[in-house]
Design an enzyme around this catalytic site. Structure first.
Site, PDB file in Angstrom:
ATOM      1  N   LYS A   1      91.998 -75.865 -22.919  1.00 60.06           N
ATOM      2  CA  LYS A   1      92.904 -77.082 -23.145  1.00 60.06           C
ATOM      3  C   LYS A   1      91.734 -77.976 -24.007  1.00 60.06           C
ATOM      4  O   LYS A   1      91.690 -78.871 -23.335  1.00 60.06           O
ATOM      5  CB  LYS A   1      93.452 -77.428 -21.798  1.00 60.06           C
ATOM      6  CG  LYS A   1      94.432 -78.607 -21.975  1.00 60.06           C
ATOM      7  CD  LYS A   1      95.793 -78.162 -22.497  1.00 60.06           C
ATOM      8  CE  LYS A   1      96.481 -79.317 -22.691  1.00 60.06           C
ATOM      9  NZ  LYS A   1      97.833 -78.914 -23.394  1.00 60.06           N
TER      10      LYS A   1
ATOM     11  N   ASP B   1      98.889 -74.219 -22.894  1.00 59.63           N
ATOM     12  CA  ASP B   1     100.475 -74.130 -22.718  1.00 59.63           C
ATOM     13  C   ASP B   1     100.950 -73.196 -23.913  1.00 59.63           C
ATOM     14  O   ASP B   1     101.957 -72.386 -23.578  1.00 59.63           O
ATOM     15  CB  ASP B   1     100.735 -75.715 -22.864  1.00 59.63           C
ATOM     16  CG  ASP B   1      99.986 -76.382 -24.030  1.00 59.63           C
ATOM     17  OD1 ASP B   1      99.016 -75.541 -24.770  1.00 59.63           O
ATOM     18  OD2 ASP B   1     100.319 -77.569 -24.558  1.00 59.63           O
TER      19      ASP B   1
ATOM     20  N   ASP C   1      94.216 -67.741 -13.097  1.00 57.26           N
ATOM     21  CA  ASP C   1      95.084 -67.559 -12.229  1.00 57.26           C
ATOM     22  C   ASP C   1      96.796 -67.670 -12.494  1.00 57.26           C
ATOM     23  O   ASP C   1      97.282 -66.736 -12.072  1.00 57.26           O
ATOM     24  CB  ASP C   1      94.829 -68.465 -11.101  1.00 57.26           C
ATOM     25  CG  ASP C   1      95.588 -68.473  -9.844  1.00 57.26           C
ATOM     26  OD1 ASP C   1      95.697 -67.342  -9.356  1.00 57.26           O
ATOM     27  OD2 ASP C   1      95.890 -69.475  -9.269  1.00 57.26           O
TER      28      ASP C   1
ATOM     29  N   ASP D   1      99.568 -64.342 -12.973  1.00 55.42           N
ATOM     30  CA  ASP D   1     100.884 -64.205 -12.224  1.00 55.42           C
ATOM     31  C   ASP D   1     101.979 -64.198 -13.357  1.00 55.42           C
ATOM     32  O   ASP D   1     102.834 -63.521 -13.207  1.00 55.42           O
ATOM     33  CB  ASP D   1     101.210 -65.387 -11.431  1.00 55.42           C
ATOM     34  CG  ASP D   1     100.865 -65.089  -9.849  1.00 55.42           C
ATOM     35  OD1 ASP D   1      99.715 -64.416  -9.552  1.00 55.42           O
ATOM     36  OD2 ASP D   1     101.427 -65.682  -8.939  1.00 55.42           O
TER      37      ASP D   1
END
Ligand code: IPM
Ligand code: MN
Length: 353
Positions: free
Chosen positions: A190, A222, A246, A250
């Site tokens: 980012k 993003d 992390d 997922d």
């Protein structure tokens, strides 16, 4: 070969899924003539109950003496609803990662042909997707200090810290993976907002020159979150900092059909740890319904990474694929037809072996 393994079942579904994983490990050792030494230790809420600490010294000693750690899951709802709890099971996992120096968490994401219809994503988007997420595991927001509350309790803070040395070593490791695969590395950050991300990008720009055979791509996190489900096949190896990794992994589990499918290897300075990426799933604990495949595939990674036994790993992966072809699977990945229990899936895979 002699295999010295520390087994840390942990909390929730941890013990059930590790039991299935160990059925597979034992079967593979018998088939290939390996001598297995497995010792079990406490971690997480189970360890807090017994010793007051989520990663007791004894457990650490065992990990240090072993050639690999086979880890279940950590976490307990008792602590999730008590933000004031001073000792939390998750601290055990973080303490283990830090004290074993596990700076790289490797999370391979592949689609299984028999599960393609399981994914909420369209088949043609995910068919053949094959990527590896490399998550930095011992830096960033998880470990940065200061972390805490102001005296009046109304302000809270976490600190994101990365050093050049930490960034360089994870990038170099990731380039190594990319070189052995399709030679593309996506560096996710980012950098338009965060100082740590700007350092990541600066260092990546410096060292990409040393790997001219690898195409380096830069992407904001993003945007990466979107592209990961929009065009997962455009990724080969991705590398990112701790918390982004992390979250993105997922999300990536959706590509494979279930969170219960993704294994991981954590590697670094001392003994490597092999664990499913999902958590302790307390709602399912003791019900014999949790998917053991992420754990069984973590055992495959253990043979491959900790012991350099690629054939053993391949045999496990083939047995896992065959069990899914046969429709012997837990409820999270059975669309129609019978759902099998955790132990039935474990037994079936052992039989296939
Ligand atoms: C994971 C888990 C852990 C993490 C939790 C249980 C602390 O979500 O391994 O991905 O956030 O690293
Ligand atoms: Mn996670």
């Amino acid at each position: 070969m002699k295999l010295n393994i520390a087994i840390l079942p942990g909390d929730g579904i941890g013990p059930e899924i590790i039991e299935q994983g160990m059925k597979v490990v034992r079967a593979v050792c018998t088939i290939f003539g390996h001598e297995l030494h497995a010792r079990t230790a406490l971690v997480g809420a189970a360890a807090i109950d017994a010793t007051g600490h989520p990663y007791p010294d004894q457990t650490h000693q065992l990990c240090m003496e072993s050639d690999a750690v086979f880890f279940g899951a950590i976490g307990h709802p008792r602590y999730d609803n008590d933000p004031s709890a001073r000792i939390r099971p998750e601290q055990g996992l973080l303490a283990m990662r830090k004290s074993l120096g596990l700076f790289a968490n490797i999370r391979p994401i592949v689609t299984f042909p028999s599960l393609i219809r399981q994914s909420p994503l369209r088949a043609e988007l995910i068919e053949g997707a094959d990527l590896v997420c490399i998550r930095e595991l011992t830096g960033g927001l998880y470990f940065g200090r200061p972390q805490g509350r102001s005296e009046d309790g109304n302000t809270a803070y976490d600190t994101c810290v990365y050093t050049r040395q930490e960034i360089e070593r994870i990038l170099r490791l990731s380039y190594g993976y990319a070189q052995k695969r399709r030679k593309k590395l996506t560096v996710i950050d980012k950098a338009n907002v965060l100082a740590t991300s700007r350092l990541w990008r600066q260092i990546a720009r410096e060292i990409e020159k040393e790997y001219p055979d690898v195409e380096t791509e830069y992407m904001f996190v993003d945007n990466a979150a979107m592209r990961l489900i929009q065009c997962p096949k455009s990724f080969d190896v991705m590398v990112t900092e701790n918390m982004f990794g992390d979250i993105l992994t997922d999300e990536a589990s959706v590509i494979t059909g279930s969170l219960g499918m993704l294994p991981s290897a954590s590697i670094g300075l001392h003994t490597s740890v092999f664990e499913p990426i999902h958590g302790s799933y307390p709602q399912a604990a003791g019900k014999n319904i949790a998917n053991p495949i992420a754990t069984i595939l973590s055992a495959a990674l253990m043979f491959e990474y900790a012991f350099n036994l690629a054939e053993e790993a391949e045999v496990i992966r083939r047995a896992v694929a065959a069990s899914m072809e046969a429709g012997v699977a837990t409820e999270d990945i059975t669309r129609e037809g019978k759902a099998y229990t955790t132990s039935e899936v474990g037994d079936f895979i052992r039989q296939l072996l």
